[in-house]
Design a protein around this motif. Sequence first.
Motif, mmCIF file in Angstrom:
data_model
loop_
_atom_site.group_PDB
_atom_site.id
_atom_site.type_symbol
_atom_site.label_atom_id
_atom_site.label_comp_id
_atom_site.label_asym_id
_atom_site.label_seq_id
_atom_site.Cartn_x
_atom_site.Cartn_y
_atom_site.Cartn_z
ATOM 1 N N SER A 6 37.162 -1.350 10.502
ATOM 2 C CA SER A 6 36.097 -1.334 10.369
ATOM 3 C C SER A 6 35.324 -2.196 11.377
ATOM 4 C CB SER A 6 35.483 -1.706 9.013
ATOM 5 O OG SER A 6 35.922 -0.941 7.957
ATOM 6 N N ASP A 52 33.526 5.863 8.721
ATOM 7 C CA ASP A 52 34.307 4.820 8.145
ATOM 8 C C ASP A 52 34.945 5.103 6.890
ATOM 9 O OD1 ASP A 52 35.327 2.508 7.340
ATOM 10 O OD2 ASP A 52 33.784 0.949 7.711
ATOM 11 N N GLU A 53 36.161 5.584 6.692
ATOM 12 C CA GLU A 53 36.689 6.172 5.437
ATOM 13 C C GLU A 53 35.607 7.130 5.007
ATOM 14 O OE1 GLU A 53 38.793 3.476 3.477
ATOM 15 O OE2 GLU A 53 39.078 2.004 4.934
HETATM 16 MG MG MG Z 1 37.123 -0.979 6.342
#
Ligand code: MG
Lengths: 294, 425
Positions: A86, A215-216
């Motif tokens: 991240s 991000d995910e």
């Molecule tokens: Mg992360």
Amino acid sequence: MDLTADMTNQPFPTQLFGDDAIDTAEEKAKPSSRQTVGDPFVENPRMICRDVYVYYAEKCAINNVSIDVGRNEVLAMIGPSGCGKSTFLRCLNRMNDTVGTCRVEGDIRLDDMNIYDPSVDVVPLRASVGMVFQKPNPFPKSIFDNVAYGPKIHGLVSNKTELAEIVETSLTKAGLWNEVKDRLHEPGTGLSGGQQQRLCIARAIAVSPEVILMDEPCSALDPIATAKVEELIAELREQFSIVIVTHAMQQAARVSQRTAYFHLGDLIEVGPTDRIFTNPRHQLTEDYITGRFG
Amino acid sequence: MQNTPQQSPITLRINAGLKKRYNTEKRFKRMGISAIVIAMTFLVFLFGSIISNGYTAFQQTYIQLDVSFDQTFFTGENLAAANFPGLVKKTLYSMFPDVTSRNDKKLLTQLVSSNAAFRLMGMVTKDPKLIGTTQKIWVLADDDVDMLIKGHYDRNVAESNRRINDKQLAWIDALAANGKITKKFNTQFFTSGDSREPEQAGIWGATRGSIYTLFIALALSFPIGVAAAIYLEEFAPNNGWTDLIEININNLAAVPSIIFGLLGLAIFINFWGMPRSTPLVGGLVLTLVTLPTIIIAGRAALKSVPPSIREAALGIGASKIQMVTHHVLPLAMPGMLTGTIIGMARALGETAPLLMIGMIAFIVDIPGSVTDPATVLPVQIFLWADSPERAFTEKTSAAIIMLLAFLMLMNGLAVYFRNKFERKW
Ligand SMILES: [Mg+2]
Ligand SMILES: Nc1ncnc2c1ncn2[C@@H]1O[C@H](COP(=O)(O)OP(=O)(O)O)[C@@H](O)[C@H]1O
């Protein structure tokens, strides 16, 4: 894709071939090696990252990472929790600026523009490099206003009809139009989780970015919603470069063309996704994808 | 046949402790309920006592006079300069012809309020055609008559201990027998300012003073407080200075308000030369009193906006100020309004700092602007509670009722605005 680009222009730092690097695919790099193996660089990249270090106060979260983001490709970033995926992703549109203690060193370029140059304004940068977050975060406004917000603040439209068109095309591209066209003025927060995430994607693509960072994006979604978002990512690749962080290796395998494996702040290995999953060249990558840790 | 289900040792262990756990819960519930009951009892008692003491103030005793506007009284050019007190006296003497001694005449004229002459003057100057006619006019009775009629004075105590002596008692009874004395709704109370005469005293001057003062305080403290909260929460760098400011703001919220009054006296009045006793200075002082509350509540409201909303806005390329004004502020607004209302409610009840800047002065005139001398509701309550006349007791309670009504009105508005701004996310 521009395949005629002059290859000699591509930087290829020699440091990649350090003592621990290996020449043959059969031998694995030792777990102690922290040199990036594989092919971190591509022809005619959209974004170039060289020697990137990121620090949170004194703590080094990203340690000397060099990688390219290609055009019209999905680059997946995998790695154990806390390895800095991240953090690195958020360097690409300077979202890390919002963290007071965060310091970024190195060279990150978007189409030859150094995005950390003091003269660069983050507002247009974030319009070119959009972001989709882990938890769907639509604004507490109507579906229409969610998508219309970006074009409005950036002054991309001159009248209401144009705005409505952008909203429609963005929602269509995000595969959400048919589901919401009759309730555009209901709150975006009233949608299901998967729909909310696709709304966030529509919001990001409404300002016509060049790169979309995710991000995910599916970690808060159920399998059916996940499948829809993955399908959408595959379609979006035709227009955008996409960098996706995921902890689901199957997801990386399904949606991405290239995969980068991070480990404790180091970029361990980058390569074509099928090669990474079938024939990893670094012991740490192999350990991770075979589930020995992570 | 008995069928006892197999119970694992774990289940048994859990079951053994269950009763105790439920008992704790019950005990807690009982404590909570009794706390609420006690609080409600006190509240009912408070309201009961204030209303039972105060409701009589909403009525006032009037006496009917048969006034003959004799030409002989209006000889001068200026009608207003005529001898209206004399006219009132003459009317009274004519209503009670057997009152002859000088002393008795004085006692007789004491039955009506000094306001009666002003009332007649008002009528004549407004309509000069009244001159030469005889009119039945209701005028305010004196506060002692009012108290007697309302039953607050005991007729059976010794004459020397009574504010109304036996002769006056007889006259009042005679008036009552002729239907010339009655209680009417007390409009005077809602339209006039303070007075030394309880029957003429009203709440409107103090209410206007409170409205002006709060208006100034709100107009200054809300924008300043919100701006300060936004700056500190969203823009200020995280360093020693911001910490110092934060600590000081928290400390200011706990400073006794009278200190702010002293500050206001020293700075606004003595240094800047602003007019004393005015809502302008009062509002400035109350701004100082309420600012810390509003800033603290504002920061808490901003903190409670989920960070994901900020990221969403920044992620799409909103500038920081756009993120704040478009997304964060609307979501924080209900909380900020709540804080502001708490601050304003405190300001409405604030007395001590206003004493320091002279808003305790005895002011009869209704303030017409923020620079006119004025007093405010709580100070008016304080002044009346301090007055010896029996009639001010009920006025005090009535003023408290007004203050509470004002407060409820403000809170109602706040709830309305909060619901209007409130959104879910
Ligand atoms: Mg992360
Ligand atoms: N705001 C922050 N302040 C300090 N340290 C942080 C912050 N965000 C992340 N980190 C640290 O940086 C490292 C990488 O975090 P992150 O990029 O979130 O990992 P990942 O996304 O791969 O799970 C972790 O050790 C984490 O503790």
